[in-house]
Design a protein around this motif. Structure first.
Motif, PDB file in Angstrom:
ATOM      1  N   VAL A  13      -3.758  -5.140   3.412  1.00 56.39           N
ATOM      2  CA  VAL A  13      -2.695  -4.911   4.506  1.00 56.39           C
ATOM      3  C   VAL A  13      -3.008  -5.956   5.608  1.00 56.39           C
ATOM      4  O   VAL A  13      -2.007  -6.791   5.948  1.00 56.39           O
ATOM      5  CB  VAL A  13      -2.534  -3.625   5.027  1.00 56.39           C
ATOM      6  N   ASP A  52      -3.336   0.344  13.155  1.00 59.88           N
ATOM      7  CA  ASP A  52      -3.367   1.315  12.035  1.00 59.88           C
ATOM      8  C   ASP A  52      -3.691   2.555  12.913  1.00 59.88           C
ATOM      9  O   ASP A  52      -4.639   2.822  13.733  1.00 59.88           O
ATOM     10  CB  ASP A  52      -4.267   0.885  10.873  1.00 59.88           C
ATOM     11  N   LYS A 102       4.639   2.755   7.054  1.00 62.30           N
ATOM     12  CA  LYS A 102       3.992   1.912   5.861  1.00 62.30           C
ATOM     13  C   LYS A 102       4.780   2.921   4.646  1.00 62.30           C
ATOM     14  O   LYS A 102       4.807   3.933   4.764  1.00 62.30           O
ATOM     15  CB  LYS A 102       2.660   2.129   5.759  1.00 62.30           C
ATOM     16  N   PRO A 103       5.038   1.969   3.623  1.00 66.35           N
ATOM     17  CA  PRO A 103       5.139   0.708   3.612  1.00 66.35           C
ATOM     18  C   PRO A 103       6.314   0.059   4.826  1.00 66.35           C
ATOM     19  O   PRO A 103       7.317   0.734   4.701  1.00 66.35           O
ATOM     20  CB  PRO A 103       5.362   0.292   2.231  1.00 66.35           C
TER      21      PRO A 103
END
Length: 230
Positions: A13, A52, A102-103
């Motif tokens: 990612v 994240d 995500k995604p």
């Protein structure tokens, strides 16, 4: 171009984001752990942080809280596979500016980054343009007066006036105004900008002998102290 810090432990990612942003001329730094990301954000100046949630050492929410407690005001865009409303609320309450599940499509990530960077650009130098032609801006109270008279502005009208004050005596297109004030691409089929310009005119110009907002034919609008009303 902008410097972006990506705090992401998934190398695939992180590489995807870094490659895509680099192709759009952004400078990207990747931190694979939360504490490394905190050190980076504290040590260097970044224009945006992509964060994240699920990191190996500390959660992204905690990273966000730590940065805000340490007075890091850089916009934070959270990326997370945890895309339910409770997780979003928690992230935003921790101090994040945006949240993307995500995604995700890279085009959407890019659009959200550009929106945050426009907000930064909009807010730069506001204090330098607090006074003009009898108009006074109180940034702390988010209020404005003209010749001492309080202007009862809605939040959007206030934001629009700020943009005019910062760009006084400049011709501004409807596209520029829409992008700066609404953070959207201008749709020529709508008259939203014109409607709010008229709202602001009624409060800023109606009871005063000289108008400040002028229509620039073929271009858009201008805030100017002198000149004939259009």
């Amino acid at each position: 171009m902008a410097n972006i810090l990506v705090i992401e432990d998934d190398s695939r990612v992180a590489s995807f984001i870094e490659k895509g942003l680099s192709e759009h001329s952004y400078t990207v730094t990747v931190a694979e752990k939360g504490f490394i990301g905190i050190d980076e954000a504290m040590s260097f100046t970044y224009d945006l942080i992509i964060l994240d949630i699920m990191l190996p050492d500390i959660s992204g929410v905690e990273v966000c809280k730590v940065l805000r407690m340490r007075k890091v005001i850089t916009p934070i865009l959270i990326l997370s596979a945890l895309d339910n409303s409770e997780e979003k609320v928690e992230g935003l309450r921790a101090g994040a500016d945006d949240y993307l599940g995500k995604p995700f499509l890279f085009e959407e990530l890019l659009a959200r980054i550009q929106a945050q960077l426009r907000r930064i650009e909009f807010n730069k130098g506001i204090t330098e343009f607090q006074s003009y032609a009898g108009v006074e801006i109180n940034v702390d109270e988010q209020s404005a007066t003209r010749d001492g008279k309080e202007l009862d502005l809605s939040p959007l009208e206030y934001k629009l006036l700020l943009y005019f004050m910062r760009n006084r005596e400049k011709a501004l297109s409807r596209t520029l105004i829409a992008q700066a004030v609404w953070n959207i691409d201008f749709d020529s089929t709508t008259n939203t900008v014109d409607v709010y310009i008229n709202f602001l005119r009624k409060k800023l110009d109606k009871e005063f002998p000289r108008p400040l907002i002028h229509t620039i034919k073929g271009t858009g609008y201008m805030l100017k102290q002198k000149g004939d009303e259009s």
